[in-house]
Design a protein around this motif. Structure first.
Motif, mmCIF file in Angstrom:
data_model
loop_
_atom_site.group_PDB
_atom_site.id
_atom_site.type_symbol
_atom_site.label_atom_id
_atom_site.label_comp_id
_atom_site.label_asym_id
_atom_site.label_seq_id
_atom_site.Cartn_x
_atom_site.Cartn_y
_atom_site.Cartn_z
ATOM 1 N N UNK A 285 1.020 12.591 -9.148
ATOM 2 C CA UNK A 285 1.012 13.165 -10.778
ATOM 3 C C UNK A 285 -0.315 12.265 -11.289
ATOM 4 N N UNK A 288 -2.107 11.609 -18.003
ATOM 5 C CA UNK A 288 -2.965 11.772 -18.902
ATOM 6 C C UNK A 288 -3.672 10.432 -19.263
ATOM 7 N N UNK A 289 -3.142 9.454 -18.981
ATOM 8 C CA UNK A 289 -3.781 7.986 -19.076
ATOM 9 C C UNK A 289 -2.890 6.973 -18.293
ATOM 10 N N UNK A 291 -1.244 4.621 -19.180
ATOM 11 C CA UNK A 291 0.199 4.297 -19.633
ATOM 12 C C UNK A 291 1.330 5.530 -18.917
ATOM 13 N N UNK A 292 0.739 6.701 -19.171
ATOM 14 C CA UNK A 292 1.612 7.752 -18.598
ATOM 15 C C UNK A 292 1.669 7.525 -17.059
ATOM 16 N N UNK A 293 0.661 7.133 -16.461
ATOM 17 C CA UNK A 293 0.883 6.912 -14.883
ATOM 18 C C UNK A 293 1.789 6.101 -14.530
ATOM 19 N N UNK A 295 4.424 5.060 -16.744
ATOM 20 C CA UNK A 295 5.567 5.792 -17.369
ATOM 21 C C UNK A 295 6.365 6.677 -16.436
ATOM 22 N N UNK A 296 5.423 7.634 -15.750
ATOM 23 C CA UNK A 296 5.866 8.486 -14.941
ATOM 24 C C UNK A 296 6.682 7.855 -13.643
ATOM 25 N N UNK B 89 6.513 10.463 -21.080
ATOM 26 C CA UNK B 89 5.864 10.216 -19.896
ATOM 27 C C UNK B 89 7.130 10.087 -18.951
ATOM 28 N N UNK B 118 -0.359 11.441 -27.420
ATOM 29 C CA UNK B 118 -1.034 11.823 -26.267
ATOM 30 C C UNK B 118 0.010 12.404 -24.999
ATOM 31 N N UNK B 119 1.155 11.531 -25.006
ATOM 32 C CA UNK B 119 2.174 11.821 -24.231
ATOM 33 C C UNK B 119 2.660 13.160 -24.577
ATOM 34 N N UNK B 122 0.507 16.403 -23.664
ATOM 35 C CA UNK B 122 0.284 16.633 -22.524
ATOM 36 C C UNK B 122 1.509 16.844 -21.774
ATOM 37 N N UNK B 126 2.045 20.763 -19.908
ATOM 38 C CA UNK B 126 2.349 20.708 -18.407
ATOM 39 C C UNK B 126 3.495 21.737 -18.225
#
Lengths: 620, 351
Positions: A285, A288-289, A291-293, A295-296, B89, B118-119, B122, B126
């Motif tokens: 995955x 988008x940044x 943190x989301x990396x 987070x996911x 996220x 931002x989250x 996105x 998606x």
């Protein structure tokens, strides 16, 4: 003409040129042929962060260094025996590393007035005597390539671009490397463009023939295969090795692999590599940044995946809050930090070990995590499996601290037997684990395993285990929100005790001291293993007694580390930072270690380290 | 109802038997301020969840930080109270890797639109299979009363004693601009409408954003009063119903028409004529009408505020595409063999 053949024990070659000259590819191909011949080898690419800095300038110089030998070697080599300089900028940027008497192959076509001026050469160094200390081979690589490709259906520009293959052919002749692998590679790489394919093959062959016929090279070299343990080998670079380790950990544990990542140098190749292996059920995955990396990844860990986020130092800074959440949630999570020069953007393509304290302490509150550091490119594979084991068994985030030199450096790898890899089990919670006073069976999400202190991994979809958790402090055991003072004190200590307990499952650190007489210990961690080992070897060759140990588990430390530290008169800790491990060792063990530091963006040179060790030995 | 009503939940295991709202109440004491709009939303959600007909253990509520984000603690499902702004996220990783779950995100105007903006955008582009409930009270509650990204300009708060300077976000416009496939708005106090919107969102495959106008009676009491008072609400608020003419008012005297220059406006039906009134089309491929509707309301007076489903279109969800890609690569290459992977393509033997 018949050429003299000289046998060598080891050689260090550096290919240097403009970013667009294809030096990394040239180096990779030479490496591949060298590996196939059975030499031991170690490589060090060194390239700028800019994709294509202005042609012919110093910032645009890209280099690839390869050390190969007929015996076991530990590093990419301190100084090249041979420098291939494709233009004046490459010469200027690399000449300082070249010892007197070394071979220097220069592409004279690029030494034009304009190119010389670009890098501030007042006169042509090939002619002005300034290179007299070297064994200069002035070769018109570009024009000879163009000449060789006359009659091929390629433009002059494309013909000129094939000069790296001409140089590769020449070097392969010079060091007696086989050609078949490179020819196969070119056929496959340019399968869709036969004209370019034919031109590159012709350029390679012309370079080889030039070596054979010219009088400019009177000697051809041979380096016999190294004696290595029997088995099947491949060459491997750190980032792909780490990726394979993650896939292996997923296969071993039966947990699906989920990578949440944001591209960052020098970690992106792990994202690229894992994306190629979706047939192992790998989910990648691109977030988008940063943190989301993470987070996911944390969301996937909550759902029962082997979850990973990959980044470098600046990304770790952004992920800190989420790492703290993972500490609080006590979920398995791998955070891979491929360290680079810092602070801030720092030196994106250069190596450094300066994120140890960030990994250790870079969060709010008491938020301990486990830390594992690989010591060589191929060791990244095993470090990934070990980190995954700790994460899953202890339900904790685990850092893997790789770095730029491991990520991009390569070495031969005795391919492991997949069936003999260490295994570990997820052991998901399947039912209630507590009986209430009224006899009701309940699920307590923070009831710990008495041995590991790990909490149950209770994934959604498991009937009867519905529960709520979060970043707010939880009551010990039952896991509901608690602001109670005594409970918080207990939970903070429990989280620390859980990380400390990992030490029971990690091997004791071993010391290498062939003499058995050493009074000085050299202690390192991470990618400095190669240079430190080579330095110790140099010292021992000169009759010095020195002991070496290398730390793989940086948190918790191996149980016997304090004992080892106290067993020596002096402990020297070389690090590519200003003494981060030294700080931890002094704080924990009250041992006055000697910190030796360099932060030059490049690995230590083993002869420099040997000098440092010798100084310590002489002053005992 | 059965799961057949919710094709988006076709991969989620069904409940063993009928469920009631009580089954979804956790044993935790609810800790919102008395009179908070969150109570009404919680009660509506607890009553609605049994309608999904899916196993309780396959439902997950993920939240960020803020008053609304305490929501998961009060539901007897799986729940994850995370960190500020990051719930979309985290939920993306969970929903992408677990198609057998029904994943809901609870967030507020600060959590979703400020720190987590931002989250949010996105996740929407998606089209991950998530249902995002955005509680909008136009104020920061948990930090005790600073203005939020949906506060009206000039708002006097603790951090803006002379009035706030920034323009506000319109969450529905933002979501539509972020390529959302499902965007709706409802009100905490209108349980029936709230339940209808939740039902439509649950049936939607992909990300659904539901903005819920919610009252913070401590720091921003009465923010939505023009839409709640029986004297004013009918003339202030229009209910969007797919396929129906967009009309509202005590006597349905107002309607929405398209002017000669292309923009839409509110007119008196008596003067414009019934034939001029636009029919709502939530399924329109082009989000133009939905966006135009989202701009009709006056952010200060709340006149001409549409509620209901603005947009509900079909596009394969991210998690479906992810699964399909893994499956197709596996079919093409065959299931991965670890030893072959370790060996690679370029090996040599040392004997």
């Amino acid at each position: 003409m018949t050429k003299q053949v000289v046998k060598l024990s080891r050689v260090v070659i550096r290919f240097a040129g403009d970013s667009g000259d294809g030096m990394q590819l040239t180096g990779d191909r030479f490496t591949s042929e060298t590996a196939g011949l059975g030499n031991d080898l170690s490589t060090l690419p060194d390239f700028p962060a800019e994709i294509r800095a202005p042609a012919g300038t110093l910032p645009g110089v890209s280099a690839f260094q390869l050390h190969f030998a007929d015996h076991h070697i530990m590093t990419p080599g301190d100084a090249p025996n041979v420098l291939v300089a494709m233009n004046p900028a490459a010469l200027k940027a690399n000449l300082k590393d070249l010892p007197r008497g070394a071979d220097l192959i220069v592409n004279t076509d690029e030494f034009t007035k304009r190119n010389l001026e670009k890098v501030g050469y007042p006169a042509n160094p090939i002619d002005d005597g300034s290179l007299d200390a070297y064994n200069v081979h002035a070769v018109a690589l570009t024009s000879m390539t163009v000449e060789a490709l006359k009659g091929y259906a390629v433009s002059k520009k494309d013909a000129e671009r094939a000069k790296n293959m001409y140089a590769l052919g020449l070097l392969c002749w010079l060091y007696n490397r086989p050609s078949q692998g490179t020819l196969d590679f070119l056929r496959s790489k340019f399968a869709k463009n036969p004209d370019i394919m034919n031109a590159n093959i012709a350029a390679y062959e012309a370079g080889w023939s030039f070596g054979e016929t010219t009088e400019a090279f009177s000697v051809q070299y041979e380096i016999a295969p190294a004696s290595m343990p029997a088995g099947l080998y491949r060459n491997i670079t750190g980032n792909p090795a780490l990726s394979l380790g993650l896939i292996a950990a997923s296969e071993i544990s039966g947990l699906p692999l989920f990578l949440g990542s944001y591209p960052i140098t020098p970690a992106s190749d792990i994202l690229h590599e894992l994306s190629k292996h979706k047939n192992f059920g790998v989910m990648t995955f691109q977030a988008e940044d940063e943190i989301a990396g993470i987070g996911a990844a944390l969301g996937a860990a909550y759902g029962g995946a082997l979850a990973v986020t990959t980044t470098s130092g600046p990304g770790v800074a952004l992920k800190s809050e989420a790492i703290g959440l993972a500490v609080s949630l006590e979920l398995p999570l791998l955070i891979i930090d491929v360290q680079r020069g810092g602070p801030s953007t720092g030196l994106p393509t250069k190596t450094e070990q300066s994120d140890l304290l960030q990994a250790m302490f870079g969060r709010n509150g008491e938020a301990p995590v486990a830390i594992v550091a690989p010591q060589s490119p191929s060791d990244c594979f095993f470090a990934a499996i070990e980190a995954a084991r700790i994460a899953v068994e202890y339900r904790t985030p685990v850092f893997i601290l790789s770095d730029g030199s491991l990520a991009n450096g390569s070495e031969p790898w005795l391919v492991p037997d997949a069936a003999s890899l260490p295994t570990f089990e997820p052991n998901f919670a399947t039912g209630p684990n507590h009986t209430a006073d009224d006899g009701t069976e309940e699920f307590w999400p923070y009831l710990r395993d008495p041995e590991t202190l790990a909490r149950p991994w209770a994934i959604p979809g498991t009937k009867g285990l519905e529960h709520r958790i979060g970043g707010i402090e939880k009551a010990d055991g039952i896991g509901t929100i608690s602001y109670d003072a005594d409970n918080h004190d207990k939970m903070v200590r429990l989280r620390q005790a859980k990380i400390d307990a990992i030490a029971r499952t990690i091997p004791d650190i071993t010391v290498d001291d062939p003499s058995g007489l050493a009074r000085v210990l050299i202690l390192g961690w991470g990618s400095t293993y190669g240079p430190i080992s080579a330095a110790c070897r140099l010292v021992r060759t000169a009759e010095g007694s020195v002991a070496q140990a290398h730390i793989r588990h940086l948190n918790p430390f191996p149980s016997n580390l304090g004992e080892i530290l106290r067993a020596y008169d002096k402990v020297v800790v070389p690090e590519m930072n200003l003494g981060q491990l030294a700080l931890l060792l002094r704080a924990k063990y009250l041992v006055d270690v000697i910190s030796y530091n360099q932060v030059r963006g490049m690995p230590f040179k083993s002869d420099e380290l040997a000098g440092v060790i010798t100084d310590v030995l002489e002053n005992l | 109802m059965t799961t057949n009503t919710f094709p988006a939940l076709s991969l989620v295991p069904k409940a063993d038997g009928p469920q009631t709202a009580k089954d979804f109440k956790s044993d935790q004491e609810v800790r919102w301020c008395p009179g908070c709009g969150d109570y009404a939303i919680l009660s509506a959600v607890q009553s609605f969840l049994p309608d999904l007909g899916v196993a309780r253990e396959n439902i997950v509520f993920v939240s960020g930080i803020g008053c609304s984000s305490r929501f998961p603690y009060y539901l007897d499902t799986f729940g994850l109270h995370s960190i500020h702004g990051r719930a979309p996220a985290i939920a993306t990783g969970l929903a992408s890797s677990r198609p057998d779950l029904s994943v809901w995100v609870i967030t507020g105007d600060g959590d979703a639109l400020s720190i987590g903006g931002n989250h949010l955008i996105h996740a929407l582009r998606r089209n991950v299979n998530l249902k995002i409930l955005l509680f909008n009270n136009r104020i920061y509650g948990l930090t005790k009363g600073q203005y939020s990204p949906t506060s009206e300009q000039g708002k006097i708060t603790k951090s803006t004693p002379e009035g706030s300077l920034d323009y506000s976000f319109n969450p529905v416009s933002l979501a539509l601009g972020a390529e959302a496939t499902f965007v709706a708005r409802t009100i905490d106090s209108d349980r029936k409408h709230l339940t209808e919107v939740l039902t439509a969102a649950a049936a939607h495959e992909g990300t659904a954003l539901i903005e819920i106008y919610q009252n913070c009676n401590i720091f921003n009491d009465g923010a939505w009063d023009p839409l709640k008072d029986s004297d004013t609400r009918d003339d202030a608020m229009m209910r969007l119903v797919h396929g129906q003419p967009i009309r509202f008012g005590k006597d349905m005297q107002f309607g929405v028409t398209r002017a000669a220059d292309g923009h839409i406006e509110v007119v008196e039906v008596s003067s414009a004529g019934e034939g001029a009134i636009i029919r709502h089309d939530a399924h329109a491929k082009d989000p133009g009408l939905a966006f135009a509707l989202s701009r009709l309301a006056n952010p200060r007076t709340l006149q001409n505020t549409p509620i209901g489903v603005f947009r509900d279109v079909q596009r394969p969800s991210y998690d479906r595409l992810l699964r399909e890609q893994v499956a197709s690569v596996t079919e093409k290459k065959g299931k991965g063999d670890l030893q072959s992977l370790l060996n690679g393509n370029d090996t040599w033997n040392v004997s």
